[in-house]
Design a protein around this motif. Structure first.
Motif, mmCIF file in Angstrom:
data_model
loop_
_atom_site.group_PDB
_atom_site.id
_atom_site.type_symbol
_atom_site.label_atom_id
_atom_site.label_comp_id
_atom_site.label_asym_id
_atom_site.label_seq_id
_atom_site.Cartn_x
_atom_site.Cartn_y
_atom_site.Cartn_z
ATOM 1 N N ILE A 105 1.021 -1.099 -0.164
ATOM 2 C CA ILE A 105 0.102 0.098 -0.037
ATOM 3 C C ILE A 105 0.812 1.256 -0.016
ATOM 4 N N ALA A 106 0.491 2.241 -0.650
ATOM 5 C CA ALA A 106 1.235 3.354 -0.708
ATOM 6 C C ALA A 106 0.509 4.711 -0.820
ATOM 7 N N ARG A 107 0.971 5.892 -0.521
ATOM 8 C CA ARG A 107 0.289 7.062 -0.654
ATOM 9 C C ARG A 107 1.490 8.150 -0.943
ATOM 10 N N LEU A 108 0.721 9.099 -1.906
ATOM 11 C CA LEU A 108 1.607 10.093 -2.241
ATOM 12 C C LEU A 108 1.807 11.411 -1.306
ATOM 13 N N GLU A 109 3.019 11.753 -1.196
ATOM 14 C CA GLU A 109 3.094 12.947 -0.468
ATOM 15 C C GLU A 109 3.660 14.159 -1.248
ATOM 16 N N LYS A 110 3.173 15.340 -1.000
ATOM 17 C CA LYS A 110 3.281 16.373 -1.841
ATOM 18 C C LYS A 110 3.803 17.542 -0.998
ATOM 19 N N ASP A 111 4.512 18.474 -1.608
ATOM 20 C CA ASP A 111 5.108 19.759 -1.068
ATOM 21 C C ASP A 111 4.039 20.730 -0.815
ATOM 22 N N ALA A 112 4.540 21.876 -0.210
ATOM 23 C CA ALA A 112 3.781 22.989 0.150
ATOM 24 C C ALA A 112 2.789 23.651 -1.030
ATOM 25 N N GLN A 113 3.644 23.506 -2.247
ATOM 26 C CA GLN A 113 2.946 23.859 -3.438
ATOM 27 C C GLN A 113 2.222 22.758 -4.138
ATOM 28 N N GLY A 114 1.971 21.857 -3.445
ATOM 29 C CA GLY A 114 1.154 20.897 -4.391
ATOM 30 C C GLY A 114 1.633 19.794 -5.289
ATOM 31 N N LYS A 115 3.316 19.934 -5.381
ATOM 32 C CA LYS A 115 4.136 18.892 -6.310
ATOM 33 C C LYS A 115 4.460 17.825 -5.604
ATOM 34 N N PRO A 116 3.885 16.553 -6.179
ATOM 35 C CA PRO A 116 4.609 15.409 -5.756
ATOM 36 C C PRO A 116 5.865 15.308 -5.383
ATOM 37 N N PHE A 117 6.387 14.704 -4.453
ATOM 38 C CA PHE A 117 7.912 14.772 -4.377
ATOM 39 C C PHE A 117 8.392 13.275 -3.576
ATOM 40 N N LYS A 118 7.369 12.465 -2.748
ATOM 41 C CA LYS A 118 7.682 11.169 -2.495
ATOM 42 C C LYS A 118 6.433 10.293 -2.362
ATOM 43 N N VAL A 119 6.703 9.066 -2.442
ATOM 44 C CA VAL A 119 5.656 8.065 -2.466
ATOM 45 C C VAL A 119 6.122 7.302 -1.148
ATOM 46 N N MET A 120 5.144 7.137 0.045
ATOM 47 C CA MET A 120 5.542 6.595 1.234
ATOM 48 C C MET A 120 4.764 5.138 1.135
ATOM 49 N N GLY A 121 5.350 4.138 1.473
ATOM 50 C CA GLY A 121 4.537 3.004 1.374
ATOM 51 C C GLY A 121 4.878 1.905 2.457
ATOM 52 N N PHE A 122 3.933 0.740 2.340
ATOM 53 C CA PHE A 122 4.188 -0.302 3.313
ATOM 54 C C PHE A 122 4.132 -1.555 2.570
ATOM 55 N N VAL A 123 4.937 -2.520 2.915
ATOM 56 C CA VAL A 123 4.855 -3.980 2.176
ATOM 57 C C VAL A 123 4.801 -5.031 3.323
ATOM 58 N N GLN A 124 4.041 -6.123 3.099
ATOM 59 C CA GLN A 124 3.696 -7.072 3.962
ATOM 60 C C GLN A 124 3.877 -8.416 3.107
ATOM 61 N N ASP A 125 4.771 -9.450 3.742
ATOM 62 C CA ASP A 125 4.847 -10.778 3.261
ATOM 63 C C ASP A 125 3.550 -11.453 3.708
ATOM 64 N N ILE A 126 2.713 -11.829 2.707
ATOM 65 C CA ILE A 126 1.314 -12.539 3.094
ATOM 66 C C ILE A 126 1.133 -13.833 2.407
ATOM 67 N N THR A 127 2.762 -14.542 2.177
ATOM 68 C CA THR A 127 2.629 -15.756 1.727
ATOM 69 C C THR A 127 1.939 -17.135 2.377
ATOM 70 N N ASP A 128 2.376 -17.025 3.596
ATOM 71 C CA ASP A 128 1.590 -17.788 4.671
ATOM 72 C C ASP A 128 0.247 -17.675 4.702
ATOM 73 N N ARG A 129 -0.487 -16.624 4.716
ATOM 74 C CA ARG A 129 -1.800 -16.229 4.866
ATOM 75 C C ARG A 129 -2.561 -16.514 3.440
ATOM 76 N N LYS A 130 -1.849 -16.359 2.237
ATOM 77 C CA LYS A 130 -2.341 -16.775 1.179
ATOM 78 C C LYS A 130 -2.317 -18.375 0.801
#
Length: 191
Positions: A105-130
């Motif tokens: 899952i990820a979300r976009l981070e924007k600066d004060a002017q509304g310009k995208p500068f970074k994507v922050m994300g999360f990753v999880q190994d779901i192999t066992d659950r699947k």
């Protein structure tokens, strides 16, 4: 005071690393200016890289993903159009260990002017659950087949809600359309 603050920060970082290890989950960020991906130690471990937090190139990460075009397009769509980035995919870890299924899952981070500068994300190994979900589906399919072959149905009642759950074979035996059956204990007794 500075030394105490440093110790608290170190303790906090160790707690975060432990939580990520226990949950098989890592965090990451993609710097749009440099094209580098920073990942937590657990995030890199999931991908089969040495478990040391730091920077990697986007190319190195995407090289582990057989469906790299789909995953990369999801990243592009997040950056350019603000579309949701919530996906599951298979990865082939860089260290040659067996394939894994991940959820990211990820979300976009924007600066004060509304310009995208970074994507922050999360990753999880779901192999066992699947794997467990697949085994459960297979078990349910086998039970359904065994009931059909033996012409035996089953049912259960949730005592807290009085909802009745019938197997497919029970509906067939009683010649009832599942859509028209009132799936409650009083409805069952009226039947």
């Amino acid at each position: 005071e500075r030394k105490q603050a440093e110790e608290k920060l170190q303790d906090s970082e160790e707690q975060l690393q432990l939580a990520q290890q226990i949950g098989h989950a890592g965090s990451w960020s993609y710097n749009l200016e440099t094209g580098k991906i920073w990942g937590s130690a657990e995030g890199f471990r999931i991908y089969g890289f040495p478990p040391i937090a730091g920077d990697f190139s986007l190319f190195d990460i995407e090289a582990c993903i057989p469906e790299r075009e789909r995953v990369h397009q999801a990243l592009v769509d997040l950056i350019n159009e603000g579309r949701e980035y919530d996906l599951e995919c298979v990865i082939n870890p860089a260290d040659g260990s067996p394939s894994k299924i991940i959820h990211s899952i990820a979300r976009l981070e924007k600066d004060a002017q509304g310009k995208p500068f970074k994507v922050m994300g999360f990753v999880q190994d779901i192999t066992d659950r699947k794997r467990m979900e697949d085994e459960l589906k297979l078990s349910e399919a086998r039970l359904t087949e065994a009931q059909a072959v033996s012409k035996v149905g089953s049912w259960e009642t949730d005592l807290s809600t009085l909802k009745v759950i019938w197997s497919k074979e029970t509906y067939r035996i009683f010649e009832i359309d599942p859509e028209s059956f009132q799936s409650s204990h009083p409805g069952f007794l009226e039947f």
